[in-house]
Write a protein that holds these residues in place. Structure first.
Motif, short mmCIF file in Angstrom:
data_model
loop_
_atom_site.label_atom_id
_atom_site.label_comp_id
_atom_site.label_asym_id
_atom_site.label_seq_id
_atom_site.Cartn_x
_atom_site.Cartn_y
_atom_site.Cartn_z
N GLY A 171 11.79 -10.23 -6.77
CA GLY A 171 11.82 -8.85 -7.06
C GLY A 171 12.41 -7.98 -8.38
O GLY A 171 11.65 -7.42 -8.94
N ALA A 172 13.69 -8.59 -8.72
CA ALA A 172 14.14 -8.23 -9.86
C ALA A 172 13.63 -8.53 -11.07
O ALA A 172 13.53 -7.82 -12.08
N ILE A 173 13.07 -9.86 -11.20
CA ILE A 173 12.44 -10.44 -12.29
C ILE A 173 10.99 -9.31 -12.47
O ILE A 173 10.76 -9.18 -13.52
N SER A 174 10.46 -9.09 -11.38
CA SER A 174 9.25 -8.36 -11.53
C SER A 174 9.54 -6.84 -12.27
O SER A 174 8.94 -6.33 -12.85
N ILE A 175 10.72 -6.22 -11.59
CA ILE A 175 10.95 -4.88 -12.07
C ILE A 175 11.31 -4.89 -13.62
O ILE A 175 11.21 -4.22 -14.53
N ALA A 176 12.02 -5.97 -13.98
CA ALA A 176 12.42 -6.33 -15.18
C ALA A 176 11.40 -6.71 -16.15
O ALA A 176 11.21 -5.86 -17.60
N LYS A 177 10.40 -7.14 -15.69
CA LYS A 177 9.23 -7.45 -16.63
C LYS A 177 8.44 -5.99 -16.88
O LYS A 177 8.04 -5.62 -18.00
N ALA A 178 8.28 -5.16 -15.76
CA ALA A 178 8.01 -3.87 -15.96
C ALA A 178 8.61 -2.90 -17.03
O ALA A 178 8.14 -2.17 -17.85
N SER A 212 18.56 0.75 2.22
CA SER A 212 18.64 -0.16 3.74
C SER A 212 17.32 -0.06 4.17
O SER A 212 17.42 -0.09 5.32
N MET A 213 16.40 -0.50 3.40
CA MET A 213 14.86 -0.75 3.92
C MET A 213 14.72 -2.26 3.45
O MET A 213 14.77 -2.58 2.25
N GLU A 214 14.06 -2.89 4.18
CA GLU A 214 13.55 -4.44 3.92
C GLU A 214 12.24 -4.28 2.88
O GLU A 214 11.03 -4.58 3.13
N LEU A 215 12.59 -4.15 1.72
CA LEU A 215 11.55 -4.37 0.57
C LEU A 215 11.16 -5.39 0.66
O LEU A 215 9.89 -5.97 0.30
N LEU A 216 12.01 -6.58 0.57
CA LEU A 216 11.68 -7.92 0.24
C LEU A 216 11.27 -8.14 -1.05
O LEU A 216 11.00 -7.36 -1.69
N PRO A 217 11.07 -9.42 -1.58
CA PRO A 217 10.62 -9.78 -2.93
C PRO A 217 9.23 -9.28 -3.03
O PRO A 217 8.71 -8.83 -4.33
N GLU A 218 8.29 -9.32 -2.29
CA GLU A 218 6.96 -8.98 -2.05
C GLU A 218 6.80 -7.34 -2.59
O GLU A 218 6.01 -7.06 -3.12
N GLY A 219 7.99 -6.49 -2.02
CA GLY A 219 7.87 -5.30 -2.33
C GLY A 219 8.40 -5.04 -3.90
O GLY A 219 8.04 -4.23 -4.27
N SER A 237 0.85 -1.17 0.01
CA SER A 237 -0.22 0.09 -0.07
C SER A 237 0.83 1.21 -0.08
O SER A 237 0.52 2.42 -0.70
N THR A 238 2.08 1.11 0.94
CA THR A 238 2.75 2.36 0.64
C THR A 238 3.63 2.41 -0.83
O THR A 238 3.78 3.77 -1.21
N ILE A 239 4.04 1.48 -1.08
CA ILE A 239 4.46 1.55 -2.56
C ILE A 239 3.54 2.23 -3.84
O ILE A 239 3.84 2.85 -4.63
N GLU A 240 2.41 1.51 -3.58
CA GLU A 240 1.40 2.11 -4.56
C GLU A 240 1.18 3.54 -4.40
O GLU A 240 0.97 4.34 -5.41
N PHE A 241 1.05 4.13 -3.30
CA PHE A 241 1.11 5.60 -2.78
C PHE A 241 2.27 6.32 -3.50
O PHE A 241 1.95 7.54 -4.04
N LEU A 242 3.56 6.03 -3.36
CA LEU A 242 4.51 6.60 -3.68
C LEU A 242 4.82 6.49 -5.28
O LEU A 242 5.17 7.53 -5.99
N PHE A 243 4.12 5.36 -6.02
CA PHE A 243 4.37 5.26 -7.45
C PHE A 243 3.27 5.48 -8.15
O PHE A 243 3.58 5.57 -9.40
N SER A 244 2.19 5.67 -7.70
CA SER A 244 0.75 5.84 -8.32
C SER A 244 0.41 7.23 -8.24
O SER A 244 0.69 8.02 -7.34
N ILE A 272 6.57 -3.22 -6.64
CA ILE A 272 7.30 -1.94 -7.43
C ILE A 272 7.09 -2.11 -8.90
O ILE A 272 6.79 -1.33 -9.58
N GLY A 273 7.31 -3.41 -9.29
CA GLY A 273 7.08 -3.77 -10.62
C GLY A 273 5.79 -3.43 -11.06
O GLY A 273 5.74 -2.88 -12.38
N LYS A 274 4.88 -4.00 -10.33
CA LYS A 274 3.51 -3.62 -11.13
C LYS A 274 3.18 -2.05 -11.05
O LYS A 274 2.60 -1.67 -12.04
N ALA A 275 3.65 -1.33 -10.12
CA ALA A 275 3.65 0.31 -10.09
C ALA A 275 4.34 0.74 -11.38
O ALA A 275 3.94 1.79 -12.08
N LEU A 276 5.52 0.29 -11.41
CA LEU A 276 6.17 0.73 -12.83
C LEU A 276 5.47 0.75 -14.03
O LEU A 276 6.00 1.54 -15.08
N THR A 277 4.61 -0.48 -14.26
CA THR A 277 4.20 -0.65 -15.62
C THR A 277 3.50 0.34 -16.02
O THR A 277 3.53 0.62 -17.30
#
Length: 275
Positions: free
Chosen positions: A128-135, A93-100, A74-81, A104-109
């Motif tokens: 996480g990297a694969i999701s960003i690459a896809k976007a 240095s924040m724990e985004l983790l694969p879910e984050g 929800s925070t990521i959607e807020f920042l990117f949308s 982010i990949g979804k929002a970048l699209t």
């Protein structure tokens, strides 16, 4: 929902003052956002803006520790949308983790404003990297990407390299301090044989060896866009060093090659930086 933010921590006469602002207004009217967890302070540094939904403050942001938690979607959607019009987002240095990374990949699209994205030491992993690459197959606005220190291995690296076959916007990619091996290195080198946009590629402190270095050498003979290639602190030996060295001599566009910290014998080493 109402949103608030925290920004501009300043020291005045030895005391810290914190200014609270409406984060929704901030992201719709500002160009840059930096979120960085500081290990030596109880609240964020002066350059930090932390933006959160007030209703979920306990799980997203703890002011005592200065940071939102675990790449909350929800925070990521807020920042990117929308209404965000941020052009630069840096989260360090924040724990985004694969879910984050997935969020982010979804929002970048569909993001139409962001041009620089820095996600350092976020534990994104391959997923996480694969999701960003896809976007990035669809995104045509981002020009600078830094995913250093995210435990990205060959699978994530291959996806990020492969996207350069179709993406014509990214100009600078930094993937230092990950787990990239020869497969990821080859993916980048093969893509750069035809990519006409990338000018800077940094893959320092990974596990790239001679197999990938030889392909980088082949690429440098035909690529006329790349200006900066840094492969410091990998496991490249003499075979790879020779391949890159011979290609550099023939290149008319490369401005810097850095192979420092590899396993190349002194007689085959380039200068630490080649201009």
């Amino acid at each position: 929902a109402q949103y608030m933010g925290l920004r501009n921590m300043e020291e005045k006469k030895g005391e810290k003052s914190v200014e609270f602002v409406n984060a929704q207004e901030f992201i719709s009217g500002s160009n840059e956002l930096t979120i960085e967890k500081r290990k030596d302070e109880s609240i964020p540094s002066k350059t930090v803006v932390n933006s959160i939904p007030v209703s979920d403050a306990s799980s997203l942001l703890n002011f005592q520790y200065g940071g939102f938690k675990y790449g909350e979607p929800s925070t990521i959607e807020f920042l990117f949308s929308p209404p965000s019009r941020l052009k630069t987002i840096e989260i360090k240095s924040m724990e985004l983790l694969p879910e984050g990374g997935i969020a982010i990949g979804k929002a970048l699209t569909s993001n139409l404003f962001l041009t620089k994205l820095v996600l350092v030491e976020g534990k994104l992993g391959d997923t996480g990297a694969i999701s960003i690459a896809k976007a990035l197959e669809a995104n045509s606005y981002l020009t600078t990407l830094n995913l250093s220190g995210n435990d990205i291995g060959d699978e994530g690296g291959k996806a990020l390299g492969k996207v350069l076959l179709v993406n014509r916007t990214l100009g600078m990619i930094t993937l230092n301090n990950n787990l990239l091996g020869n497969e990821a290195g080859i993916s980048f080198a093969e893509a750069l044989k035809i990519n006409p946009v990338i000018h800077t590629l940094e893959l320092n402190k990974n596990q790239i060896g001679d197999l990938a270095a030889k392909v980088f050498g082949d690429m440098l003979k035909t690529n006329h866009t790349l200006e900066w290639l840094s492969l410091k602190n990998n496991i490249i030996g003499d075979v790879g060093g020779i391949a890159i060295g011979e290609a550099v001599v023939a290149s008319t566009t490369i401005l810097l090659i850095d192979l420092d910290g590899n396993n190349i014998s002194s007689e085959y080493q380039l200068q630490e930086t080649h201009y």
